[in-house]
Design an enzyme around this catalytic site. Sequence first.
Site, PDB file in Angstrom:
ATOM      1  N   GLY A  32       0.844  -1.192   0.000  1.00 21.55           N
ATOM      2  CA  GLY A  32       0.000   0.000   0.000  1.00 21.55           C
ATOM      3  C   GLY A  32       0.872   1.232   0.000  1.00 21.55           C
ATOM      4  O   GLY A  32       2.007   1.204   0.495  1.00 21.55           O
ATOM      5  N   GLN A  55       2.841   9.804   1.509  1.00 25.80           N
ATOM      6  CA  GLN A  55       4.140   9.126   1.578  1.00 25.80           C
ATOM      7  C   GLN A  55       5.065   9.523   0.432  1.00 25.80           C
ATOM      8  O   GLN A  55       6.252   9.218   0.469  1.00 25.80           O
ATOM      9  CB  GLN A  55       3.945   7.606   1.591  1.00 25.80           C
ATOM     10  CG  GLN A  55       3.225   7.112   2.839  1.00 25.80           C
ATOM     11  CD  GLN A  55       3.153   5.606   2.857  1.00 25.80           C
ATOM     12  OE1 GLN A  55       2.213   5.028   2.333  1.00 25.80           O
ATOM     13  NE2 GLN A  55       4.158   4.956   3.433  1.00 25.80           N
ATOM     14  N   CYS A  68       5.831  -0.168   7.675  1.00 24.53           N
ATOM     15  CA  CYS A  68       5.410   0.978   6.867  1.00 24.53           C
ATOM     16  C   CYS A  68       6.619   1.474   6.081  1.00 24.53           C
ATOM     17  O   CYS A  68       7.713   1.588   6.628  1.00 24.53           O
ATOM     18  CB  CYS A  68       4.879   2.073   7.779  1.00 24.53           C
ATOM     19  SG  CYS A  68       4.401   3.578   6.904  1.00 24.53           S
ATOM     20  N   LEU A  69       6.389   1.778   4.828  1.00 22.69           N
ATOM     21  CA  LEU A  69       7.482   2.258   3.979  1.00 22.69           C
ATOM     22  C   LEU A  69       8.032   3.596   4.464  1.00 22.69           C
ATOM     23  O   LEU A  69       9.136   3.974   4.096  1.00 22.69           O
ATOM     24  CB  LEU A  69       6.999   2.391   2.525  1.00 22.69           C
ATOM     25  CG  LEU A  69       6.540   1.086   1.858  1.00 22.69           C
ATOM     26  CD1 LEU A  69       5.988   1.370   0.466  1.00 22.69           C
ATOM     27  CD2 LEU A  69       7.680   0.071   1.797  1.00 22.69           C
ATOM     28  N   HIS A  93      -4.558   0.745   7.412  1.00 22.82           N
ATOM     29  CA  HIS A  93      -3.236   1.389   7.489  1.00 22.82           C
ATOM     30  C   HIS A  93      -3.158   2.571   6.511  1.00 22.82           C
ATOM     31  O   HIS A  93      -2.725   3.667   6.885  1.00 22.82           O
ATOM     32  CB  HIS A  93      -2.167   0.332   7.175  1.00 22.82           C
ATOM     33  CG  HIS A  93      -0.756   0.826   7.196  1.00 22.82           C
ATOM     34  ND1 HIS A  93       0.193   0.339   8.069  1.00 22.82           N
ATOM     35  CD2 HIS A  93      -0.114   1.753   6.439  1.00 22.82           C
ATOM     36  CE1 HIS A  93       1.340   0.958   7.857  1.00 22.82           C
ATOM     37  NE2 HIS A  93       1.180   1.815   6.860  1.00 22.82           N
ATOM     38  N   GLU A  94      -3.610   2.351   5.274  1.00 26.92           N
ATOM     39  CA  GLU A  94      -3.499   3.413   4.255  1.00 26.92           C
ATOM     40  C   GLU A  94      -4.476   4.553   4.528  1.00 26.92           C
ATOM     41  O   GLU A  94      -4.131   5.728   4.358  1.00 26.92           O
ATOM     42  CB  GLU A  94      -3.720   2.840   2.853  1.00 26.92           C
ATOM     43  CG  GLU A  94      -2.716   1.768   2.441  1.00 26.92           C
ATOM     44  CD  GLU A  94      -1.269   2.144   2.692  1.00 26.92           C
ATOM     45  OE1 GLU A  94      -0.915   3.334   2.524  1.00 26.92           O
ATOM     46  OE2 GLU A  94      -0.484   1.255   3.071  1.00 26.92           O
ATOM     47  N   HIS A  99      -3.112   6.801   7.101  1.00 28.64           N
ATOM     48  CA  HIS A  99      -2.106   7.740   6.574  1.00 28.64           C
ATOM     49  C   HIS A  99      -2.768   9.052   6.138  1.00 28.64           C
ATOM     50  O   HIS A  99      -2.203  10.130   6.319  1.00 28.64           O
ATOM     51  CB  HIS A  99      -1.410   7.153   5.342  1.00 28.64           C
ATOM     52  CG  HIS A  99      -0.157   6.389   5.653  1.00 28.64           C
ATOM     53  ND1 HIS A  99       0.918   6.950   6.289  1.00 28.64           N
ATOM     54  CD2 HIS A  99       0.205   5.109   5.377  1.00 28.64           C
ATOM     55  CE1 HIS A  99       1.885   6.044   6.408  1.00 28.64           C
ATOM     56  NE2 HIS A  99       1.483   4.919   5.868  1.00 28.64           N
TER      57      HIS A  99
HETATM   58 NI    NI Z   1       2.499   3.071   5.796  1.00 30.24          NI
END
Ligand code: NI
Length: 231
Positions: A84, A89, A142-143, A184-185, A188
């Site tokens: 995701g 991000q 998480c990225l 999660h997304e 964000h």
């Molecule tokens: Ni994330």
Amino acid sequence: MWSANGSHCERTGGNGAAVSDVRVREQVLRLLEQVGSGLAPIVQAGDPVLRAVALPYDGELVPEELDALLALMFRTMAAAPGVGLAAPQIGLGVALAVVQDPGVGLPELEAVRERTPLAPRVLVNPRYSPVDGRTVGFYEGCLSVEGYAAVVARHHGVNLVGWDERGRPFDEVLTGWPARIVQHETDHLGGTLYLDKAEIRSLAASAGWGGHWALEPVPRTAAAELGFPLP
Ligand code: NI
């Protein structure tokens, strides 16, 4: 047709200036020009864009521009690799996210976590609500928090509403890992990182025990050895 609340999209930025629809489009076009056919840099925790509430997307981009942005997001997510990616991000404070999960190829782990494949899709102005009181705790990462993983108790099932990339509304129930990914997304887009909801004692460096715990289908040993509760 896009807006979450139908209202005009405007907010006040940190410098007191209005961040308007025009600004979103300018930011997107600048990023697309800078990146070309490459990948977008993924911003890391500490960048204020990850802590701001994203503007609802309200058709600021013409279809070709939106398609180019989404292609960049899918490309960047796949290369990371991740399942995701939310627009903040890559530095864009607008409520768009992409998700795609082919799975990990570990049948026991996938069965326990209900990690069913998630076809590539776009979430525009998504919102979710729990379908019941059941929560499940698993390691996730998480990225934008490179190098770490932690256990987060999340709703097992959520009702997800929003729009796709062509402005078609959706209203559906997701369970298991796909439900985790969309929570999660969507978080964000509200300026929330998974660490805000994590069992902080579960925090593990991916290069060390994090990699080990990530393979435990249910993190029971991790919970016992690190000392955190599981739902
Ligand atoms: Ni994330």
